[in-house]
Design an enzyme around this catalytic site. Structure first.
Site, PDB file in Angstrom:
ATOM      1  N   SER A   1       0.830  -1.206   0.000  1.00 28.19           N
ATOM      2  CA  SER A   1       0.000   0.000   0.000  1.00 28.19           C
ATOM      3  C   SER A   1       0.866   1.260   0.000  1.00 28.19           C
ATOM      4  CB  SER A   1      -0.962  -0.038   1.192  1.00 28.19           C
ATOM      5  OG  SER A   1      -1.967   0.937   1.065  1.00 28.19           O
TER       6      SER A   1
ATOM      7  N   ASP B   1      -5.977  -3.476  -2.184  1.00 30.05           N
ATOM      8  CA  ASP B   1      -4.874  -3.142  -1.281  1.00 30.05           C
ATOM      9  C   ASP B   1      -4.262  -4.397  -0.661  1.00 30.05           C
ATOM     10  OD1 ASP B   1      -3.552  -2.265   1.249  1.00 30.05           O
ATOM     11  OD2 ASP B   1      -4.321  -0.309   0.638  1.00 30.05           O
TER      12      ASP B   1
END
Length: 375
Positions: free
Chosen positions: A60, A202
């Site tokens: 991320s 993510d």
């Protein structure tokens, strides 16, 4: 004489960066301190962290930082990227229906910012990358974690086996965008592979929001085809967090709890616990030179022998508790607008201030003894 690289020829240095949204600015203060120490040690004011580490991984926001470091950007340059683009990236979706059903924020600004800094045509296999790189994402189409690397020996990177379908041909910006596609916040990223479109979310939704142990496995397991030698004098693993935010899963009572509040809280709890568990795994197999205690039972494991007695690497974990009680010990207190949530722009200054104070306390030159070349 000034050194142009700090990499010792007989050692390998690995750097792993957690996810955490805007709290990546906290991580950057830790990295800035490491870069500062490295420059002083090497007597080279232009040294970058890509000159200090052989393999960098991120999930991320950690993936954004990892890719940027691997491309040779300084920590200050990456910090400027965050400060200049944060407001645009976290622009609310103009459609209320989309905010409730698809994503809270538009993805256009994030895509453009990543394309601008990495280049539209830069691929995972680009020779612009100055280190090995790993980006963690979730393939929602197959419900599996995808820790992609630019290791040319990796099975799905091998041009002889995969040809034009090699993962090395995938756009770097798009992989970073996929790794940062946090549900509820951004829509998933669609990437075409072998003529089929896959949806990616993510990497924080995988067990690898803290990718440190997966990075070690990728470097050492024979199936990943790097086969780097292990040992506390041969390999160093540095893991940088985005600040710990322990929270109640649900603060309401049984009568007041609702789905809208419970699901994001559960996702946060999953990311928090998986990050701590990855940290514990690293400490269990490494020689610990830095890191706060895991909990009151385990401690920090700095004085405990590794499983099997022989540590597989030297390990440093740099992180901090961001609870109000913990920050008060640093003489810090913030108003209620500073929540440290991954999209809280009011937390920007606090992330930087806390990160600077913590970095000065916990990052020490002696942690890198035996791994940084002597001047």
């Amino acid at each position: 004489m000034a050194l142009t690289t700090l990499r010792q020829p007989h050692t390998k240095a690995l750097l792993a960066l957690d996810g955490g949204g805007i709290r990546g600015l906290f991580s950057l203060q830790i990295l800035k301190r490491i870069e500062e120490l490295a420059r002083k040690h090497a007597k080279n004011p232009d040294l970058r962290l890509c000159d200090c580490f052989d393999f960098i991984a991120g999930t991320s926001t950690g993936g954004m930082i990892a890719a940027s470091l691997s491309l040779g950007l300084s920590v200050v340059e990456i910090e400027h990227f965050y400060l200049e683009n944060a407001a645009a990236i976290f622009t609310r979706n103009s459609s209320l229906i989309k905010r409730l059903t698809t994503s809270r924020y538009e993805s256009t600004a994030l895509r453009k910012a990543l394309q601008d800094v990495y280049g539209v045509d830069t691929t995972l296999g680009s020779n612009r990358l100055r280190t090995l790189l790993m980006l963690v994402m979730l393939n929602a189409s197959t419900s599996s974690p995808w820790p992609l690397t630019n290791n040319p020996k990796s099975r799905y990177n091998d041009f002889d086996l995969c040809g034009d379908s090699s993962n090395l041909r995938l756009p770097l910006w798009q992989l970073v965008r996929a790794s940062a596609a946090a549900p509820f916040y951004f829509e998933p990223e669609a990437i075409e592979i072998e003529g089929q479109k896959f949806l990616f979310f993510d990497g924080g939704l995988t067990p690898y929001n803290n990718p440190a142990f997966k990075l070690f496995q990728t470097a050492a397991l024979s199936t990943y085809r790097l086969n780097w030698p292990v040992g506390s004098d041969r390999m160093m693993l540095v893991s940088v967090g985005t600040g710990l935010l322990p929270r109640d899963l649900v603060s309401e009572t049984v009568d007041t709890v609702n789905f809208i509040k419970a699901v994001p809280a559960a996702a946060h709890a999953l990311m928090y616990t998986s990050s701590v568990e990855q940290d514990l795994m690293c400490r269990s197999f490494g020689r610990v030179v830095a890191g706060d205690q895991i909990d009151s039972e385990v401690g920090d494991l700095s004085d405990s022998p590794a499983i099997g007695q022989q540590p597989m690497f030297t390990y440093a974990r740099y992180n901090a508790d961001l609870s109000k009680q913990a920050l008060a010990q640093f003489g810090l207190a913030y108003d209620q607008n500073v929540t440290f949530s991954l999209d809280c722009l009011d937390s920007i200054d606090a992330c930087i201030e806390v990160g600077r104070k913590v970095a000065r306390e916990i990052v020490k030159l002696e942690h890198f003894d035996g791994f940084w070349a002597k001047t």
